[in-house]
Design a protein around this motif. Sequence first.
Motif, short mmCIF file in Angstrom:
data_model
loop_
_atom_site.label_atom_id
_atom_site.label_comp_id
_atom_site.label_asym_id
_atom_site.label_seq_id
_atom_site.Cartn_x
_atom_site.Cartn_y
_atom_site.Cartn_z
N VAL A 230 0.81 -1.21 0.00
CA VAL A 230 0.00 0.00 0.00
C VAL A 230 0.84 1.26 0.00
O VAL A 230 1.90 1.34 0.64
N LEU A 231 0.36 2.24 -0.74
CA LEU A 231 0.86 3.60 -0.71
C LEU A 231 -0.38 4.47 -0.58
O LEU A 231 -1.22 4.49 -1.47
N GLY A 232 -0.46 5.16 0.54
CA GLY A 232 -1.64 5.98 0.79
C GLY A 232 -1.53 6.61 2.16
O GLY A 232 -0.48 7.12 2.53
N THR A 233 -2.61 6.54 2.90
CA THR A 233 -2.60 7.07 4.25
C THR A 233 -1.63 6.27 5.12
O THR A 233 -1.05 5.29 4.67
N SER A 234 -1.46 6.66 6.36
CA SER A 234 -0.45 6.06 7.21
C SER A 234 -0.77 4.61 7.58
O SER A 234 -1.92 4.18 7.50
N ARG A 235 0.25 3.89 8.00
CA ARG A 235 0.03 2.52 8.51
C ARG A 235 -0.98 2.53 9.66
O ARG A 235 -1.85 1.68 9.74
N GLU A 236 -0.85 3.49 10.55
CA GLU A 236 -1.76 3.58 11.69
C GLU A 236 -3.20 3.73 11.22
O GLU A 236 -4.12 3.15 11.81
N ASP A 252 7.22 1.60 5.55
CA ASP A 252 8.04 0.77 6.44
C ASP A 252 9.45 0.59 5.91
O ASP A 252 10.28 -0.07 6.57
N PHE A 253 9.74 1.15 4.75
CA PHE A 253 11.05 0.94 4.12
C PHE A 253 11.68 2.28 3.78
O PHE A 253 11.00 3.23 3.38
N PRO A 254 13.00 2.38 3.94
CA PRO A 254 13.68 3.65 3.68
C PRO A 254 13.55 4.13 2.23
O PRO A 254 13.58 5.33 1.96
#
Length: 322
Positions: A230-236, A252-254
Amino acid sequence: MIRKQDNKVQNKTSEKGTPNPTPIDTIVLVWNWPWGEHFALDKCTEFGFHGCKLSTNRSLYGIADAVVIHHADIMHNRNALPKQPRPSFQRWVWNNLEPPLIITNLEMLDNLFNATMTFRQDSDIFIPYGQIETMKESRNFSIPKKSKLVSWVVSKWYPGVPRISFYEELNKHIPIDVYGKRHKPLRSEDFHQTISQYKFYLSFENSIYKDYITEKFWSNAFGSWAVPVVLGTSRENYERFVPGDSFIHVDDFPSPKELAEYLLELDKDDVKYQKYFNWRSRYYVKALSGWSYQYCKACAVIKQSPRYQVVHQLAKWFLKDV
């Protein structure tokens, strides 16, 4: 019988002459077909919503409990709104499932709407693109056979949005099969069968915005049994709706390079890869797409809750998390 606008009941007279109040249908006026798409208006009982009447008959305006207005179809024409004053008991429901990237002209709607119907969880009527439900008992499941690595289906190539630049960098380190306009053709009837062959699916949203988690995640990835990247809103924010071990978040990755390395690592480790499916023994995915369901749900919420939040400035509310 007389429809009373204050308490929304019909008074019937019993054999002894005593009025017996009985509930009547909550009337929701579909002011405009969303995106011009017509849908069935008589399905509410099939969804478990009773006592609801959806109608496009504008002559019911004066007695309708709510008028649902789809923003995209009026955002360039304020004159497309109802001309008559809003009755005191009535709700004007602002219906919008698009992110700020898509919609405009919110300021012209100040002090008009007193209910919201969006993908945001703090809406009066919360319309997510999907959700998970807890099973009564744990179940066994089998993961579809995977013979391919990463796929992405994209129809709108918005230049400058984060997902495009991230994909271009990620693609330097791992092969990605892209379907859609300007890419590999994919018929809708072949979608899930095709994507289920891939281990990973890029659920890249066109906007990074609170609670904006669309069919790219719910239907495209989960519906095809591919692990969503996913690329979007935050993991939280995602974890408010789904278990944290059901998806991989780019944050989650640099860099895209490290993400690609992790996906390649999972490709070689079946045990580690399969952990992303453990949640399916306890939950199942419920797709909530379909205008009929959404408008019936709106009717049910209005019927059950006499309270609503007044939104004096839609732009201030909707754009506060941009």
